[in-house]
Design an enzyme around this catalytic site. Structure first.
Site, mmCIF file in Angstrom:
data_model
loop_
_atom_site.group_PDB
_atom_site.id
_atom_site.type_symbol
_atom_site.label_atom_id
_atom_site.label_comp_id
_atom_site.label_asym_id
_atom_site.label_seq_id
_atom_site.Cartn_x
_atom_site.Cartn_y
_atom_site.Cartn_z
ATOM 1 N N LYS A 136 92.667 46.221 55.825
ATOM 2 C CA LYS A 136 93.705 45.189 56.050
ATOM 3 C C LYS A 136 94.910 45.830 56.740
ATOM 4 O O LYS A 136 94.748 46.751 57.535
ATOM 5 C CB LYS A 136 94.089 44.509 54.740
ATOM 6 C CG LYS A 136 92.877 44.107 53.906
ATOM 7 C CD LYS A 136 93.236 43.143 52.831
ATOM 8 C CE LYS A 136 92.035 42.937 51.932
ATOM 9 N NZ LYS A 136 92.070 41.701 51.196
ATOM 10 N N HIS A 153 87.399 36.573 58.585
ATOM 11 C CA HIS A 153 87.889 36.899 57.239
ATOM 12 C C HIS A 153 88.788 35.763 56.744
ATOM 13 O O HIS A 153 89.535 35.168 57.527
ATOM 14 C CB HIS A 153 88.669 38.228 57.283
ATOM 15 C CG HIS A 153 88.965 38.766 55.914
ATOM 16 N ND1 HIS A 153 89.993 38.265 55.141
ATOM 17 C CD2 HIS A 153 88.364 39.723 55.176
ATOM 18 C CE1 HIS A 153 90.001 38.917 53.983
ATOM 19 N NE2 HIS A 153 89.019 39.804 53.978
ATOM 20 N N GLU A 156 82.263 36.145 50.862
ATOM 21 C CA GLU A 156 83.490 36.521 50.166
ATOM 22 C C GLU A 156 84.164 35.276 49.589
ATOM 23 O O GLU A 156 84.912 34.588 50.302
ATOM 24 C CB GLU A 156 84.473 37.186 51.142
ATOM 25 C CG GLU A 156 83.949 38.444 51.781
ATOM 26 C CD GLU A 156 85.093 39.385 52.140
ATOM 27 O OE1 GLU A 156 85.034 40.545 51.712
ATOM 28 O OE2 GLU A 156 86.049 38.951 52.810
ATOM 29 N N GLY A 167 91.074 40.072 46.308
ATOM 30 C CA GLY A 167 92.360 40.636 45.914
ATOM 31 C C GLY A 167 92.895 40.084 44.598
ATOM 32 O O GLY A 167 94.054 40.284 44.251
ATOM 33 N N GLY A 192 87.914 45.539 49.923
ATOM 34 C CA GLY A 192 89.303 45.583 50.366
ATOM 35 C C GLY A 192 90.071 46.653 49.606
ATOM 36 O O GLY A 192 89.980 47.849 49.910
HETATM 37 C C1 PEP Z 1 88.405 41.849 51.552
HETATM 38 O O1 PEP Z 1 89.513 41.978 52.020
HETATM 39 O O2 PEP Z 1 87.457 41.620 52.321
HETATM 40 C C2 PEP Z 1 88.212 41.970 50.099
HETATM 41 C C3 PEP Z 1 87.049 41.675 49.599
HETATM 42 O O3 PEP Z 1 89.292 42.394 49.369
HETATM 43 P P1 PEP Z 1 89.281 42.904 47.827
HETATM 44 O O4 PEP Z 1 88.136 43.850 47.680
HETATM 45 O O5 PEP Z 1 90.612 43.567 47.645
HETATM 46 O O6 PEP Z 1 89.118 41.685 46.962
#
Ligand code: PEP
Length: 253
Positions: A11, A95, A167, A173, A233
């Site tokens: 990110k 994303h 996702e 997050g 992430g």
């Molecule tokens: C991402 O940004 O693709 C993600 C899955 O973030 P996190 O692992 O922090 O939830």
């Protein structure tokens, strides 16, 4: 056999200096990993320096976004050709943070996927439902429509290398991971949709799970037959945590 993929989405974290230092820590921790494709996705500015650091290592580099035109008067944008030239092999497209904050739509996602493939850049195409959509029973419809619109116009041979990342937005997050069963249900559903469109190719498509993947939940996720890796992430920002995720344990290892 689908080779597992563990991809780290940094990110908007890490300066060039931090990015280079991270690779020097990670490379020793994962130097003997051969059966997992390791990918890191730094911010644009750190891509080229990271590419120099990972030369001859078992780590490949992804961008976090791309524009669909090859070049032109598009202030602030980066093209697939520029990413390839900088040494990138992959690009994350669609994303949920791009969809939420930067007006990404299924149509722009489709243009980005098509342009990337045209240039030989491999998309890591993200789909996922919000908590409201899940609670109102719309998850499968949303995922099906994101997949079909995002991949519209692609042939089976285009689809050969494309990676999908499921996702769920409510898990990104937040510290809330989908259970391995919840994730597997959607991954199997996605593979079914891909089979309907691209036939046999679907058996080779890697489908990654993303959403609060950590060292302590990766092992149970990777047991599921349709979970082929993770898009990580927060936990990809620390070399030790990311290395532990890369070295997930399954019955096979
Ligand atoms: C991402 O940004 O693709 C993600 C899955 O973030 P996190 O692992 O922090 O939830």
């Amino acid at each position: 056999m689908r080779k597992p993929v563990i991809a780290g989405n940094w990110k908007m974290y890490k300066t060039v200096f931090d990015a280079v230092r991270f690779i020097s820590e990670l490379k020793d921790l994962v130097s003997n990993v051969k059966d997992v494709q390791i990918i890191v996705a730094p911010p644009f500015l750190a891509i080229y320096p990271v590419v120099q650091e990972v030369k001859d290592l078992n780590i490949l580099v992804s961008a976090q976004d791309v524009f669909w035109e090859e070049e032109g008067a598009y202030t602030g944008e980066i093209s697939p050709k520029m990413l390839l030239d900088a040494g990138c092999n992959y690009v994350i497209i669609g994303h949920s943070e791009r969809r939420q904050y930067f007006q990404e739509t299924d149509e722009t996602v489709n243009k980005k996927i098509t342009a990337s493939l045209h240039h030989g850049l491999i998309p890591i195409f993200c789909v996922g439902e919000s908590i409201q959509q899940r609670e109102s029973g719309k998850t499968l419809d949303i995922i099906e429509s994101q997949i079909k619109r995002g991949l519209s116009g692609l042939s089976a041979s285009d689809m050969k290398d494309v990676i999908i990342a499921y996702e769920p937005i409510w898990a990104i997050g937040t510290g809330k991971t989908a259970t391995s069963k919840q994730a597997e249900e959607i991954h199997a559903f996605i593979r079914g949709i891909l089979k309907g469109i691209f036939k046999d190719i679907a058996d080779n498509t890697r489908i990654l799970y993303g959403g609060s993947v950590k060292p302590d939940n990766i092992d149970e996720l990777m047991v599921e037959p349709n979970i082929d890796g993770a898009l990580v992430g927060g936990a990809s920002l620390k070399a030790e945590d990311f290395a532990r995720i890369i070295k997930f344990k399954t019955k096979l290892r």
